[in-house]
Design an enzyme around this catalytic site. Sequence first.
Site, PDB file in Angstrom:
ATOM      1  N   HIS A 275       0.791  -1.323   0.040  1.00 10.07           N
ATOM      2  CA  HIS A 275       0.058  -0.066  -0.114  1.00 10.07           C
ATOM      3  C   HIS A 275       0.984   1.175   0.037  1.00 10.07           C
ATOM      4  CE1 HIS A 275      -3.402  -2.884   0.608  1.00 10.07           C
ATOM      5  NE2 HIS A 275      -3.312  -2.719   1.871  1.00 10.07           N
ATOM      6  N   LYS A 361       0.177  -0.643  14.122  1.00 13.50           N
ATOM      7  CA  LYS A 361      -0.859  -0.985  14.788  1.00 13.50           C
ATOM      8  C   LYS A 361      -0.971  -0.644  16.405  1.00 13.50           C
ATOM      9  CE  LYS A 361      -2.227  -4.866  11.892  1.00 13.50           C
ATOM     10  NZ  LYS A 361      -3.716  -4.445  11.555  1.00 13.50           N
ATOM     11  N   ARG A 366      -6.159   6.794  14.352  1.00  7.12           N
ATOM     12  CA  ARG A 366      -6.385   6.004  13.089  1.00  7.12           C
ATOM     13  C   ARG A 366      -6.305   6.966  11.957  1.00  7.12           C
ATOM     14  NH1 ARG A 366     -10.947   5.226  10.197  1.00  7.12           N
ATOM     15  NH2 ARG A 366     -10.888   3.641   8.770  1.00  7.12           N
ATOM     16  N   ARG A 371       2.491  13.258   3.775  1.00  4.07           N
ATOM     17  CA  ARG A 371       2.538  14.622   4.403  1.00  4.07           C
ATOM     18  C   ARG A 371       4.256  15.009   3.555  1.00  4.07           C
ATOM     19  NH1 ARG A 371       1.309  17.314   8.949  1.00  4.07           N
ATOM     20  NH2 ARG A 371      -0.010  15.787   9.503  1.00  4.07           N
ATOM     21  N   ARG A 395      -4.824  13.898   3.445  1.00  7.32           N
ATOM     22  CA  ARG A 395      -5.494  12.734   3.995  1.00  7.32           C
ATOM     23  C   ARG A 395      -6.223  11.761   3.597  1.00  7.32           C
ATOM     24  NH1 ARG A 395      -7.526  12.166   9.861  1.00  7.32           N
ATOM     25  NH2 ARG A 395      -5.898  13.868  10.593  1.00  7.32           N
ATOM     26  N   ASP A 423      -7.567  24.607   2.917  1.00  5.02           N
ATOM     27  CA  ASP A 423      -8.023  23.517   3.339  1.00  5.02           C
ATOM     28  C   ASP A 423      -9.010  22.872   2.504  1.00  5.02           C
ATOM     29  OD1 ASP A 423      -9.697  21.378   4.401  1.00  5.02           O
ATOM     30  OD2 ASP A 423      -9.050  21.901   6.401  1.00  5.02           O
TER      31      ASP A 423
END
Length: 516
Positions: A275, A361, A366, A371, A395, A423
């Site tokens: 991923h 984990k 979460r 970044r 994000r 934003d």
Amino acid sequence: MGSGSWHMEKRESFKNEPVKDVEHVLENGSLSIIVLGASGDLAKKKTFPALFNLFQQGFLQPNEVHIFGYARTKISDDELRNRIRGYLVRDKGASPKDLEDVTKFLQLIKYVSGSYDTEEGFRLLDKEISETEVSRSGVGGLSRRLFYLALPPSVYPSVCRMIRHCCMNKTDLGGWTRIVVEKPFGKDLESAEQLSTQIGELFEESQIYRIDHYLGKELVQNLLVLRFANRFFLPLWNRDNIENVQIVFREDFGTEGRGGYFDEYGIIRDIIQNHLLQVLCLVAMEKPISLKPEHIRDEKVKVLQSVLPIEDDEVVLGQYDGYRDDPTVPDHSNTPTFSTVVLRIHNERWEGVPFILKAGKALNSRKAEIRVQFKDVPGDIFKCKKQGRNEFVIRLQPSEAMYMKLTVKQPGLEMSTVQSELDLSYGQRYQGVTIPEAYERLILDTIRGDQQHFVRRDELKAAWEIFTPLLHRIDNGDLKPLPYKPGSRGPAEADALLEKAGYVQTHGYIWIPPTL
């Protein structure tokens, strides 16, 4: 018209847009979608709900599509339908139309029981598919078969062999046969290559879709548009302006009953090697000459082939306290549940820029995000360096957003500065627009024959070449994970590695998703 009303008009235009010009997946003929491992968790929680959402949006037409479930479990059609039903509508307050759609969708599903390594079950499956194709399309229609392997990789070779020998589309009808395989694609370079060879002897590369659901996420798919459709990013996106790049995956829960499975793989194989590395490729690649899948995948492979060998002093491993309490986890497990790895790309654009991949984990939050931290402003006349650097943050989940952290004047009479942001939060900007699940998008791509968001064989090989030496050192016990407390940021050594790699943390600023 005032600017406020213009914004309202624009925002209203995003609300509840109907699906326009839905491109049906077939012009004529039959599409058969076969979910192997139909009684398993992945099929129930991801595959069938994605197919249902495509059906609801009109991409799968009931007169064109039939869905088959195949597994060892001996159950009837209705028993499979009842197992799936509860996963199809997310909200408790489902509308009458949703419930009607569920009923219609479930009627498209038939179930065949059989083993994964003998011909008998697959012959029966082929018979059921063929009967549907003839009844739907007549003699002259197209035969299109999509096999989704919601199965452990250990059975891929035998299942692919059975599909090849028993269930290929009938050539006299035209059409195609495609297979979708889930990660993990092997455990290291050797096993991945062996698996690729076994499947490659049975199917052409154009028939194989190695799915990585991160490539179906909305903001991951936005990366190429952001980078190559916006002029102001083009001169900034390089070693002259960017200090470091972080790609982060954090979960606030542990293995939760999956300890035995997870212990075989660990966080690097489970998250980072696939991923996060796929996201790195899209952040770092050069502009492809077109949007054709092969041109995009060519550029991703070049990035992977430019990654230098990983240095042990640029790796921190962690294992949360209590991980080994799971009865399915060995008492002396060396498997990391946390890792920070610094990758370095040896090319003209990225020489000297650390790419920090971090996953864990049982952490304190979460989220998954990219970044990008920019270099300090030279000649800091406002003396605001301590407030933090400019950062561009994407994000991925939850609360999909992208924002640019920048320094602005604090409102008031004094000339003081403060960190703020530009934003774009999707929940606020695109109100009423449902962001598709990654699996919906990727399954639709497989039906359309678009391999852009799937992993090519040479790409998979290059990814394993980067991580296999490190993984073997961990497997052999040469590198040990450090303990960390559940609910923490992970081992303190990981923050020290970030600092050593040049990342400067912003103190006193927290991004808060805007409320609607």
